[in-house]
Design a protein around this motif. Structure first.
Motif, PDB file in Angstrom:
ATOM      1  N   GLN A 224      -5.832 -27.111 -12.762  1.00 30.59           N
ATOM      2  CA  GLN A 224      -4.948 -28.245 -13.070  1.00 30.59           C
ATOM      3  C   GLN A 224      -3.495 -27.911 -12.710  1.00 30.59           C
ATOM      4  N   ILE A 225      -3.094 -26.687 -12.991  1.00 22.76           N
ATOM      5  CA  ILE A 225      -1.729 -26.279 -12.664  1.00 22.76           C
ATOM      6  C   ILE A 225      -1.542 -26.229 -11.156  1.00 22.76           C
ATOM      7  N   GLY A 226      -2.570 -25.771 -10.452  1.00 19.15           N
ATOM      8  CA  GLY A 226      -2.504 -25.781  -8.987  1.00 19.15           C
ATOM      9  C   GLY A 226      -2.275 -27.180  -8.453  1.00 19.15           C
ATOM     10  N   GLU A 227      -2.896 -28.163  -9.096  1.00 17.17           N
ATOM     11  CA  GLU A 227      -2.703 -29.564  -8.690  1.00 17.17           C
ATOM     12  C   GLU A 227      -1.275 -30.019  -8.965  1.00 17.17           C
ATOM     13  N   LYS A 228      -0.684 -29.529 -10.057  1.00 15.89           N
ATOM     14  CA  LYS A 228       0.700 -29.883 -10.358  1.00 15.89           C
ATOM     15  C   LYS A 228       1.644 -29.357  -9.278  1.00 15.89           C
ATOM     16  N   PHE A 229       1.378 -28.150  -8.778  1.00 20.01           N
ATOM     17  CA  PHE A 229       2.213 -27.583  -7.722  1.00 20.01           C
ATOM     18  C   PHE A 229       2.053 -28.374  -6.422  1.00 20.01           C
ATOM     19  N   GLU A 230       0.848 -28.812  -6.150  1.00 19.98           N
ATOM     20  CA  GLU A 230       0.628 -29.615  -4.946  1.00 19.98           C
ATOM     21  C   GLU A 230       1.339 -30.959  -5.040  1.00 19.98           C
ATOM     22  N   ALA A 231       1.338 -31.537  -6.239  1.00 22.39           N
ATOM     23  CA  ALA A 231       1.973 -32.837  -6.429  1.00 22.39           C
ATOM     24  C   ALA A 231       3.494 -32.746  -6.473  1.00 22.39           C
ATOM     25  N   ASP A 232       4.015 -31.569  -6.876  1.00 24.06           N
ATOM     26  CA  ASP A 232       5.465 -31.409  -7.017  1.00 24.06           C
ATOM     27  C   ASP A 232       5.895 -30.076  -6.400  1.00 24.06           C
ATOM     28  N   PRO A 233       6.061 -30.014  -5.083  1.00 18.94           N
ATOM     29  CA  PRO A 233       6.440 -28.770  -4.400  1.00 18.94           C
ATOM     30  C   PRO A 233       7.765 -28.186  -4.877  1.00 18.94           C
ATOM     31  N   SER A 234       8.610 -29.001  -5.537  1.00 23.32           N
ATOM     32  CA  SER A 234       9.900 -28.481  -6.018  1.00 23.32           C
ATOM     33  C   SER A 234       9.713 -27.389  -7.065  1.00 23.32           C
ATOM     34  N   LEU A 235       8.513 -27.320  -7.680  1.00 27.63           N
ATOM     35  CA  LEU A 235       8.250 -26.274  -8.667  1.00 27.63           C
ATOM     36  C   LEU A 235       8.397 -24.877  -8.065  1.00 27.63           C
ATOM     37  N   PHE A 236       8.115 -24.770  -6.770  1.00 28.78           N
ATOM     38  CA  PHE A 236       8.210 -23.473  -6.106  1.00 28.78           C
ATOM     39  C   PHE A 236       9.652 -22.962  -6.068  1.00 28.78           C
ATOM     40  N   ASP A 237      10.613 -23.855  -6.241  1.00 31.14           N
ATOM     41  CA  ASP A 237      12.027 -23.471  -6.165  1.00 31.14           C
ATOM     42  C   ASP A 237      12.612 -23.108  -7.528  1.00 31.14           C
ATOM     43  N   ARG A 238      11.856 -23.320  -8.605  1.00 31.49           N
ATOM     44  CA  ARG A 238      12.370 -23.056  -9.955  1.00 31.49           C
ATOM     45  C   ARG A 238      12.449 -21.556 -10.228  1.00 31.49           C
ATOM     46  N   LYS A 239      13.476 -21.169 -10.948  1.00 34.08           N
ATOM     47  CA  LYS A 239      13.626 -19.762 -11.325  1.00 34.08           C
ATOM     48  C   LYS A 239      12.747 -19.409 -12.523  1.00 34.08           C
ATOM     49  N   ALA A 240      12.323 -20.421 -13.267  1.00 36.20           N
ATOM     50  CA  ALA A 240      11.373 -20.250 -14.361  1.00 36.20           C
ATOM     51  C   ALA A 240      10.437 -21.455 -14.342  1.00 36.20           C
ATOM     52  N   LEU A 241       9.178 -21.215 -14.612  1.00 35.24           N
ATOM     53  CA  LEU A 241       8.180 -22.279 -14.556  1.00 35.24           C
ATOM     54  C   LEU A 241       7.834 -22.715 -15.975  1.00 35.24           C
ATOM     55  N   ILE A 242       8.163 -23.959 -16.314  1.00 31.26           N
ATOM     56  CA  ILE A 242       7.861 -24.510 -17.636  1.00 31.26           C
ATOM     57  C   ILE A 242       6.954 -25.713 -17.431  1.00 31.26           C
ATOM     58  N   LEU A 243       5.707 -25.586 -17.875  1.00 27.66           N
ATOM     59  CA  LEU A 243       4.703 -26.622 -17.659  1.00 27.66           C
ATOM     60  C   LEU A 243       4.094 -27.022 -18.990  1.00 27.66           C
ATOM     61  N   SER A 244       3.765 -28.301 -19.132  1.00 23.45           N
ATOM     62  CA  SER A 244       3.216 -28.785 -20.400  1.00 23.45           C
ATOM     63  C   SER A 244       2.121 -29.807 -20.158  1.00 23.45           C
ATOM     64  N   ASP A 245       1.224 -29.937 -21.156  1.00 25.05           N
ATOM     65  CA  ASP A 245       0.131 -30.887 -21.037  1.00 25.05           C
ATOM     66  C   ASP A 245      -0.487 -31.088 -22.421  1.00 25.05           C
ATOM     67  N   ARG A 246      -0.994 -32.266 -22.670  1.00 26.66           N
ATOM     68  CA  ARG A 246      -1.613 -32.552 -23.962  1.00 26.66           C
ATOM     69  C   ARG A 246      -3.028 -32.006 -24.082  1.00 26.66           C
ATOM     70  N   SER A 247      -3.659 -31.707 -22.972  1.00 33.96           N
ATOM     71  CA  SER A 247      -5.060 -31.282 -23.009  1.00 33.96           C
ATOM     72  C   SER A 247      -5.237 -29.770 -23.078  1.00 33.96           C
ATOM     73  N   TRP A 248      -4.151 -29.008 -23.035  1.00 31.45           N
ATOM     74  CA  TRP A 248      -4.274 -27.556 -23.004  1.00 31.45           C
ATOM     75  C   TRP A 248      -4.356 -26.984 -24.416  1.00 31.45           C
ATOM     76  N   PRO A 249      -5.425 -26.313 -24.770  1.00 25.30           N
ATOM     77  CA  PRO A 249      -5.537 -25.693 -26.099  1.00 25.30           C
ATOM     78  C   PRO A 249      -4.529 -24.551 -26.249  1.00 25.30           C
ATOM     79  N   THR A 250      -3.978 -24.422 -27.435  1.00 21.07           N
ATOM     80  CA  THR A 250      -2.953 -23.400 -27.668  1.00 21.07           C
ATOM     81  C   THR A 250      -3.499 -21.984 -27.526  1.00 21.07           C
ATOM     82  N   GLY A 251      -4.800 -21.808 -27.761  1.00 19.33           N
ATOM     83  CA  GLY A 251      -5.366 -20.468 -27.775  1.00 19.33           C
ATOM     84  C   GLY A 251      -5.308 -19.711 -26.471  1.00 19.33           C
ATOM     85  N   VAL A 252      -5.216 -20.418 -25.343  1.00 20.06           N
ATOM     86  CA  VAL A 252      -5.228 -19.726 -24.049  1.00 20.06           C
ATOM     87  C   VAL A 252      -3.882 -19.797 -23.336  1.00 20.06           C
TER      88      VAL A 252
END
Length: 576
Positions: A346-374
């Motif tokens: 899913q994160i790989g898809e986010k990078f494909e949809a938003d190439p500007s992520l590659f330019d960030r000095k820190a990667l902050i990603l969020s989603d409602r479906s991601w369990p906190t445990g992992v």
């Protein structure tokens, strides 16, 4: 993508000095010098990390007061609650405290918060819902509690004494003044020099001091024998390695002692069962086995269900019960692997949809479906893959819970401390942390982190380079060398497995195995050696056919055991 190589070049006078003093090869002496071992005392400790070289546990601030209070609780038969963090370090810490206190005749119970519903650490709700109704008069934390000011104050108001045993960073603004005893080597008031201890190391040193104190008080008798501290070394080793603390000084001593216990086969039923499901042969166990095979299974309990399964495994005295619990941990771990793969896709898809992520000095990603445990695992893999700090956040209706992982040279805890105004709460280490954040603060927080990284992170050309210990020719590789390298165990933070670099390599017989791992055979035509070595490149980036020639290959040397035979194998890290 081929990496740049940072070939370490220690002082050759130091290398010769080590070679003469240790009676080792120049290659091994070079590696030891690379580990900043400079004096005879440091060399003795590095090569012979025995328990008699431990620093005094009584040097930990607050520990004398802690053992005196526990002694009083034992004499008066007070009810004791051990509050345990849910990760592998916490579970091991809690297990040795509960096991020892039970052995001493204490009326003791444990409580581990649920990772998903309770979140991290001691809360006021735990005090009001469990501690007070349970009529506990002494609360001992294991691998947590350093920032739990309000809950501890609430307990103290009700006449409940709290002993904090922890190793996490201490927020000066949240210093736990209300604790009866505060045992954390990272506290600025502690001068023990033991700041590298894991939580389980702190808990173990508390037990060491408690046994010594009880001896003075003539507490032990034939009906109440002294606890066997060597019998706790297995869990101290596992928790220390699992928490990725530097394996130097006392940590190296503790892990070495624990590995000896694990290799002897004389360990608790739960550890034996865990070794079996992890496919580890006890006599040949290494720190790598502990870190990559045992620790993930322990952590899987809290990630996928509840950590009670893990601590009960270690407290179990029955082999059949232990086997059932170990099998459950193994199942949790398999489920965890599938979940991680799904989220990474899913994160790989986010990078494909938003190439500007590659330019960030820190990667902050969020989603409602991601369990906190992992989240911590995901953050670690993203940070490693893209070589920049990563913060992965799981969202619910009110707030986000996140895990942060960093890269060498970037203190993520310092970053969160500087930006704490955006957060509901946070805690952790310089390379790993957890946080809570309101939904409306996530976007401002992203911008603030990016600005922080732009101002604070120094450009270091060598930071992204792969550190190499020694450039080697195939004629220098031998069975004797691999055996010598094993004597540098245990490997971990500050003492990584040695990395070698060889140039002008010819590859043959390459095949891609299940999981994207590439197996091949390597030779060095320019070398005086005509030997060809089996090599495995885990998680190779490409499934395409391997080239016939490599300009350079970075690798580790290991034994491969197959059908009763032991042969040298290369563990390839990079091939260009």
């Amino acid at each position: 993508m081929p990496k740049k190589y940072n070939l370490l070049k220690p002082d050759q006078r130091l290398v010769k000095k080590i070679q003469q003093a240790a009676g080792c090869s120049s290659i091994v002496a070079t590696i030891i010098a690379n580990r900043q071992v400079k004096t005879q005392k440091e060399l003795d400790l590095f090569l012979s990390p025995t328990l008699n070289k431990m620093r005094s546990p009584f040097s930990l601030a607050g520990i004398q007061k802690a053992v005196e209070r526990i002694h009083r609780a034992l004499i008066k038969k007070e009810k004791i609650l051990v509050f345990v963090d849910y990760d592998a370090d916490g579970v091991c810490s809690g297990a040795i405290l509960v096991q020892t206190l039970r052995h001493l005749g204490a009326d003791v119970q444990y409580l581990i918060p649920h990772r998903h519903t309770d979140g991290y650490g001691l809360t006021e709700q735990h005090i009001t819902d469990v501690v007070i109704p349970g009529k506990f008069s002494l609360l001992i934390t294991a691998d947590c509690g350093s920032t739990a000011s309000l809950p501890i104050s609430r307990a103290t108001e009700r006449g409940i004494d709290v002993i904090v045993t922890d190793h996490h960073e201490v927020d000066p603004c949240a210093r736990v003044n209300a604790a009866y005893a505060f045992v954390n080597p990272k506290d600025k008031g502690d001068c023990s020099g033991l700041a590298d201890l894991a939580g389980v190391g702190v808990a173990f040193y508390l037990i060491v001091c408690l046994r010594s104190y009880l001896r003075e008080k003539s507490f032990f008798n034939p009906q109440r024998p002294e606890p066997n501290l060597k019998g706790l070394a297995d869990l101290v080793c596992i928790g220390t390695i699992a928490d990725c603390v530097p394996l130097v000084h006392d940590n190296r001593i503790l892990v070495n002692a624990g590995l000896e216990v694990l290799r002897s086969g004389k360990t608790r039923p739960g550890v034996k069962a865990l070794l079996e499901v992890a496919g580890i042969e006890p006599a040949k166990i290494t720190s790598t086995d502990v870190g990559f095979k045992m620790a993930p299974r322990i952590n899987a309990a809290s990630r996928m269900a509840h950590a009670n399964t893990a601590i009960e495994l270690f407290l179990s005295e029955d082999e059949q019960t232990a086997k059932k619990l170990a099998a459950q941990l193994n199942q949790y771990n398999e489920e965890r692997k599938l979940l991680v793969e799904k989220i990474l896709a899913q994160i790989g898809e986010k990078f494909e949809a938003d190439p500007s992520l590659f330019d960030r000095k820190a990667l902050i990603l969020s989603d409602r479906s991601w369990p906190t445990g992992v989240l911590g695992i995901i953050a670690g893999k993203i940070a490693e893959k893209y070589q920049r700090p990563a913060i992965i956040i799981s969202l619910d209706e009110k707030e986000g819970k996140g895990s942060a992982r960093s890269v060498p040279g970037v203190d993520i805890y310092k970053c969160l401390s500087s930006l704490s105004g955006y957060l509901v709460g946070f805690g952790g280490h310089n390379q790993a942390a957890g946080l809570k954040i309101s939904l409306d603060q996530i976007e401002p927080f992203k911008a603030a982190v990016e600005q922080y990284m732009s101002c604070e992170t120094l450009t270091n050309p060598e930071q992204d380079a792969m550190v190499v210990d020694y450039e080697i020719g195939f004629e220098e590789i031998s069975e004797a060398l691999v055996s010598e390298l094993q004597k540098l165990e245990p490997f971990g933070q500050c003492n990584p497995e040695p990395v070698f670099l060889a140039r002008n390599i010819r590859s043959s017989g390459a095949q891609v195995l299940k999981g994207g791992h590439r197996k091949m055979y390597l030779a060095q035509p320019v070398s005086e050696s005509e030997r060809t070595y089996s090599a495995i490149h885990f998680n190779a980036e490409s499934t395409e056919a391997a080239p016939a020639d490599y300009q350079a290959v970075a690798f580790k040397l290991a034994w491969n055991h197959w059908r009763g035979k032991q042969t040298i194998q290369f563990i390839v890290l990079d091939a260009a």
